[in-house]
Design a protein around this motif. Structure first.
Motif, PDB file in Angstrom:
ATOM      1  N   PHE A 179       1.244  -1.616   0.141  1.00 11.59           N
ATOM      2  CA  PHE A 179       0.259   0.055  -0.023  1.00 11.59           C
ATOM      3  C   PHE A 179       0.540   1.336   0.244  1.00 11.59           C
ATOM      4  CE2 PHE A 179      -2.991  -3.034   1.572  1.00 11.59           C
ATOM      5  CZ  PHE A 179      -4.072  -2.766   0.104  1.00 11.59           C
ATOM      6  N   THR A 180       2.389   1.065   0.515  1.00 12.03           N
ATOM      7  CA  THR A 180       2.748   1.764  -0.151  1.00 12.03           C
ATOM      8  C   THR A 180       2.956   2.414  -1.888  1.00 12.03           C
ATOM      9  OG1 THR A 180       4.475   1.827   2.246  1.00 12.03           O
ATOM     10  CG2 THR A 180       5.482   3.330   0.304  1.00 12.03           C
ATOM     11  N   LEU A 181       2.731   1.488  -2.286  1.00 12.46           N
ATOM     12  CA  LEU A 181       3.246   1.802  -3.591  1.00 12.46           C
ATOM     13  C   LEU A 181       2.324   1.705  -5.013  1.00 12.46           C
ATOM     14  CD1 LEU A 181       5.654  -1.002  -4.866  1.00 12.46           C
ATOM     15  CD2 LEU A 181       6.464   0.896  -4.375  1.00 12.46           C
ATOM     16  N   PHE A 182       0.456   1.637  -4.042  1.00 16.23           N
ATOM     17  CA  PHE A 182      -0.837   1.473  -4.535  1.00 16.23           C
ATOM     18  C   PHE A 182      -2.180   1.747  -3.505  1.00 16.23           C
ATOM     19  CE2 PHE A 182       1.703  -2.747  -6.167  1.00 16.23           C
ATOM     20  CZ  PHE A 182       1.327  -2.307  -7.501  1.00 16.23           C
ATOM     21  N   ASP A 183      -1.994   3.273  -4.572  1.00 17.50           N
ATOM     22  CA  ASP A 183      -3.400   3.959  -3.389  1.00 17.50           C
ATOM     23  C   ASP A 183      -4.367   2.756  -4.129  1.00 17.50           C
ATOM     24  OD1 ASP A 183      -4.886   5.688  -2.189  1.00 17.50           O
ATOM     25  OD2 ASP A 183      -5.226   6.712  -4.055  1.00 17.50           O
ATOM     26  N   PRO A 184      -4.952   2.122  -2.704  1.00 20.25           N
ATOM     27  CA  PRO A 184      -6.639   1.213  -2.116  1.00 20.25           C
ATOM     28  C   PRO A 184      -7.956   1.751  -3.085  1.00 20.25           C
ATOM     29  CG  PRO A 184      -5.204   1.736  -0.211  1.00 20.25           C
ATOM     30  CD  PRO A 184      -5.445   2.902  -0.927  1.00 20.25           C
ATOM     31  N   MET A 185      -8.007   2.918  -3.738  1.00 22.13           N
ATOM     32  CA  MET A 185      -8.528   3.665  -4.133  1.00 22.13           C
ATOM     33  C   MET A 185      -8.580   3.318  -5.836  1.00 22.13           C
ATOM     34  SD  MET A 185     -11.064   4.487  -2.187  1.00 22.13           S
ATOM     35  CE  MET A 185     -11.301   3.769  -1.326  1.00 22.13           C
TER      36      MET A 185
ATOM     37  N   ARG B 123     -11.135   3.055   2.515  1.00 17.82           N
ATOM     38  CA  ARG B 123      -9.743   3.209   2.319  1.00 17.82           C
ATOM     39  C   ARG B 123      -9.485   2.052   3.607  1.00 17.82           C
ATOM     40  NH1 ARG B 123      -6.585   6.313  -0.575  1.00 17.82           N
ATOM     41  NH2 ARG B 123      -7.471   7.868  -1.165  1.00 17.82           N
ATOM     42  N   THR B 124      -9.850   2.042   4.726  1.00 10.26           N
ATOM     43  CA  THR B 124      -9.775   1.595   6.023  1.00 10.26           C
ATOM     44  C   THR B 124     -10.202  -0.108   5.763  1.00 10.26           C
ATOM     45  OG1 THR B 124     -10.122   2.894   7.319  1.00 10.26           O
ATOM     46  CG2 THR B 124     -10.246   1.623   8.606  1.00 10.26           C
ATOM     47  N   ALA B 125     -11.460   0.077   4.692  1.00  9.39           N
ATOM     48  CA  ALA B 125     -11.378  -1.182   4.579  1.00  9.39           C
ATOM     49  C   ALA B 125     -10.772  -2.136   3.860  1.00  9.39           C
ATOM     50  CB  ALA B 125     -13.396  -1.550   3.946  1.00  9.39           C
ATOM     51  N   VAL B 126      -9.842  -1.850   2.767  1.00 12.88           N
ATOM     52  CA  VAL B 126      -8.797  -2.197   1.365  1.00 12.88           C
ATOM     53  C   VAL B 126      -7.778  -2.280   2.758  1.00 12.88           C
ATOM     54  CG1 VAL B 126      -7.746  -2.010  -0.272  1.00 12.88           C
ATOM     55  CG2 VAL B 126     -10.295  -1.134  -0.433  1.00 12.88           C
ATOM     56  N   TYR B 127      -7.833  -1.664   2.963  1.00  7.53           N
ATOM     57  CA  TYR B 127      -6.094  -1.959   4.455  1.00  7.53           C
ATOM     58  C   TYR B 127      -6.372  -3.390   4.917  1.00  7.53           C
ATOM     59  CZ  TYR B 127      -4.524   2.864   3.114  1.00  7.53           C
ATOM     60  OH  TYR B 127      -3.903   3.790   3.000  1.00  7.53           O
ATOM     61  N   THR B 128      -7.553  -3.174   5.498  1.00  9.89           N
ATOM     62  CA  THR B 128      -8.460  -4.374   6.589  1.00  9.89           C
ATOM     63  C   THR B 128      -7.532  -5.704   5.485  1.00  9.89           C
ATOM     64  OG1 THR B 128      -9.240  -3.393   8.024  1.00  9.89           O
ATOM     65  CG2 THR B 128      -9.402  -5.521   7.925  1.00  9.89           C
TER      66      THR B 128
ATOM     67  N   MET C 228      -5.117 -10.638   3.289  1.00  9.00           N
ATOM     68  CA  MET C 228      -4.917 -12.114   2.519  1.00  9.00           C
ATOM     69  C   MET C 228      -3.794 -12.261   3.093  1.00  9.00           C
ATOM     70  SD  MET C 228      -7.777 -12.653   0.966  1.00  9.00           S
ATOM     71  CE  MET C 228      -6.523 -13.148  -0.261  1.00  9.00           C
ATOM     72  N   PHE C 229      -2.522 -10.713   2.777  1.00 11.82           N
ATOM     73  CA  PHE C 229      -1.269 -11.107   3.439  1.00 11.82           C
ATOM     74  C   PHE C 229      -0.360 -11.889   4.293  1.00 11.82           C
ATOM     75  CE2 PHE C 229      -0.876  -6.852   0.380  1.00 11.82           C
ATOM     76  CZ  PHE C 229      -0.539  -7.143  -0.540  1.00 11.82           C
ATOM     77  N   TRP C 230      -2.156 -11.911   5.421  1.00 13.45           N
ATOM     78  CA  TRP C 230      -1.370 -12.682   6.028  1.00 13.45           C
ATOM     79  C   TRP C 230      -1.823 -14.364   5.823  1.00 13.45           C
ATOM     80  CZ3 TRP C 230      -3.934 -12.250  11.970  1.00 13.45           C
ATOM     81  CH2 TRP C 230      -3.306 -12.957  13.028  1.00 13.45           C
TER      82      TRP C 230
END
Length: 102
Positions: free
Chosen positions: A23-29, A42-47, A52-54
């Motif tokens: 998410f440093t490289l890509f914007d969730p929106m 954004r918060t939902a996409v971060y979560t 998914m990564f976990w």
């Protein structure tokens, strides 16, 4: 419980680092899923991204724990009943002539 911690704790750390890098490289929106824009905050996409990564890191750690088992660990439990074990099986010999208890 120890094996679960061997899998979940490192994968948690890797999931956090992977999320931070992604998410440093890509914007969730700006993300699209199957050609459609993602209609989440954004918060939902971060979560969702973190989980998914976990999950991917936990699958990798679980596979590593599964593949590192030795022959002794795998063959410790015999799936056959004592009467069904083939002749020459070390466990069959142990069950045929049990030593008397004192």
């Amino acid at each position: 419980m120890r094996h679960a911690m061997w899998i979940l704790w490192p994968s948690f750390l890797v999931g956090g680092v992977a999320e931070a890098v992604f998410f440093t490289l890509f914007d969730p929106m700006d993300l699209h899923l199957f050609g459609n824009a993602i209609d989440l905050s954004r918060t939902a996409v971060y979560t969702l991204g973190f989980f998914m990564f976990w999950l991917c890191a936990a699958a990798s750690s679980a596979l590593t724990c599964f593949l590192q088992r030795g022959a002794v660990d795998i063959n410790r439990l015999c799936p056959l009943e004592p009467c069904d074990r083939p002749p020459g099986c070390p466990k069959a010999e142990l069950t045929e002539n049990p030593s008397p208890r004192r």
